[in-house]
Design a protein around this motif. Sequence first.
Motif, PDB file in Angstrom:
ATOM      1  N   ALA A 206      -6.459  -7.312   9.483  1.00  0.00           N
ATOM      2  CA  ALA A 206      -6.344  -6.689   8.164  1.00  0.00           C
ATOM      3  C   ALA A 206      -7.601  -5.892   7.852  1.00  0.00           C
ATOM      4  O   ALA A 206      -8.711  -6.440   7.892  1.00  0.00           O
ATOM      5  CB  ALA A 206      -6.127  -7.753   7.093  1.00  0.00           C
ATOM      6  N   PRO A 207      -7.486  -4.607   7.525  1.00  0.00           N
ATOM      7  CA  PRO A 207      -8.663  -3.818   7.149  1.00  0.00           C
ATOM      8  C   PRO A 207      -9.165  -4.229   5.769  1.00  0.00           C
ATOM      9  O   PRO A 207      -8.382  -4.509   4.867  1.00  0.00           O
ATOM     10  CB  PRO A 207      -8.127  -2.383   7.147  1.00  0.00           C
ATOM     11  CG  PRO A 207      -6.664  -2.529   6.865  1.00  0.00           C
ATOM     12  CD  PRO A 207      -6.245  -3.816   7.508  1.00  0.00           C
ATOM     13  N   GLU A 208     -10.472  -4.273   5.597  1.00  0.00           N
ATOM     14  CA  GLU A 208     -11.054  -4.729   4.333  1.00  0.00           C
ATOM     15  C   GLU A 208     -10.825  -3.751   3.182  1.00  0.00           C
ATOM     16  O   GLU A 208     -10.870  -4.140   2.013  1.00  0.00           O
ATOM     17  CB  GLU A 208     -12.552  -4.970   4.504  1.00  0.00           C
ATOM     18  CG  GLU A 208     -12.905  -6.107   5.433  1.00  0.00           C
ATOM     19  CD  GLU A 208     -14.390  -6.412   5.422  1.00  0.00           C
ATOM     20  OE1 GLU A 208     -15.039  -6.105   4.408  1.00  0.00           O
ATOM     21  OE2 GLU A 208     -14.886  -6.960   6.422  1.00  0.00           O
ATOM     22  N   ASP A 209     -10.588  -2.487   3.504  1.00  0.00           N
ATOM     23  CA  ASP A 209     -10.517  -1.476   2.453  1.00  0.00           C
ATOM     24  C   ASP A 209      -9.092  -1.110   2.038  1.00  0.00           C
ATOM     25  O   ASP A 209      -8.865  -0.070   1.433  1.00  0.00           O
ATOM     26  CB  ASP A 209     -11.233  -0.204   2.907  1.00  0.00           C
ATOM     27  CG  ASP A 209     -10.673   0.328   4.225  1.00  0.00           C
ATOM     28  OD1 ASP A 209      -9.872  -0.385   4.853  1.00  0.00           O
ATOM     29  OD2 ASP A 209     -11.060   1.451   4.608  1.00  0.00           O
ATOM     30  N   GLY A 210      -8.116  -1.934   2.385  1.00  0.00           N
ATOM     31  CA  GLY A 210      -6.756  -1.565   2.012  1.00  0.00           C
ATOM     32  C   GLY A 210      -5.735  -2.638   2.318  1.00  0.00           C
ATOM     33  O   GLY A 210      -6.066  -3.820   2.487  1.00  0.00           O
ATOM     34  N   SER A 211      -4.495  -2.206   2.416  1.00  0.00           N
ATOM     35  CA  SER A 211      -3.395  -3.124   2.676  1.00  0.00           C
ATOM     36  C   SER A 211      -3.076  -3.153   4.166  1.00  0.00           C
ATOM     37  O   SER A 211      -3.560  -2.328   4.943  1.00  0.00           O
ATOM     38  CB  SER A 211      -2.161  -2.705   1.876  1.00  0.00           C
ATOM     39  OG  SER A 211      -1.744  -1.399   2.258  1.00  0.00           O
TER      40      SER A 211
END
Length: 379
Positions: free
Chosen positions: A343-348
């Motif tokens: 999971a990327p920290e800056d989004g979904s």
Amino acid sequence: MNNNNKEQRQSYPSRMPIKKFKSRRPNPGPIIAMTVLLLIIVAAIGFLVLSMTGIIELDGIFKNKPADNQTTPEETTALPETTEPSETTESPDTTEPEETTEPVETPPPSDIVYKSQEFDYSDSKYGDLVLIDRDHEFVFPEYGIGQKIIKLYGNKSKSYVLSTSELELRRDVIGKLDKLMDAFYAETKLANTMVYNAYRSYERQEELYNNYVKKNGQEKADKYSAAPGHSDYHSGASFELRYIDESGKNHALSEKIEYAWITDNMYKYGFILRYPTNKAEITGNDFEPFHIRYVGEAHAAVMKEKDFCLEEYLEFLKGYPYKGEHLKVETSDNLYEIFYVAAPEDGSVIIPLPENRPYTLSGDNCGGFIVTVEVGLNT
């Protein structure tokens, strides 16, 4: 009339007698023979003509035989994209397959149907496999009714005891603990195993930590006590398990051989030893032979087989992404497929979840999700 005439009339009969003539009709034999011969000749000519036009085959089967320049239905369905060369034309670029060549079998696709769903990065902080330590703070979730934090007292089996009636765990974890301890009692007839510690709220951990600092100093507190928000007991899936003797004194399970059954078999019920003796450098905690954590049957089975602590196992799962090979795990009563989604920290993040199989979704509290699909046995 004179007498001469009268005498003349009387010298002949009154009428002429009928003369019987012998029949003179021709013999029919030769005519019949000629007719049969003629029919045979006509039939032979007809047979020759029909066979030449392709209406009759010599094997006696009547059908519409295609002309030489037509294609049979079998030829058009067998190889729809290939044109057979004529018998008189050789194609140097076309090689007929040998009759002995076996067709290549394509394995059937998986019958698990996935549908993508969108999740936020913050969702990765919840679930059975979340890592809670000095570097990964626990985010307290709003548990559903099945995982609600409840008291063990009045909600557990009679095969073990409690150190206090105030102890709490997740409802589903209590059910798993009951099964483990009921099996242990059936094996040993011992009912003096005791739950010593269990769920801790943020406030309770803060109180314990501050008291440790006052008593032993900040340095020892940071080494031997977790700061509030960083205790594994926050999960509601962790507890200490000991046994008590006849005097009421409690002991670690490792002190008596009979209780080794619990640590040897608890993985079958989804439990692990959270801080193994040989993993202190990885977990950051000294060996705690009494601290047990629920992670689920499939995950506990792998960790038992490979001698992984939770940190090692979460790193191991990254090698099984959704688009790659899934981790296959078989327990005594089920078959599982497990895969990891970062999971990327800056989004979904989009996560494929099965529509036709039970599953669990857990974050790891490290930026990833683990999907565990119950495939079922004999599939």
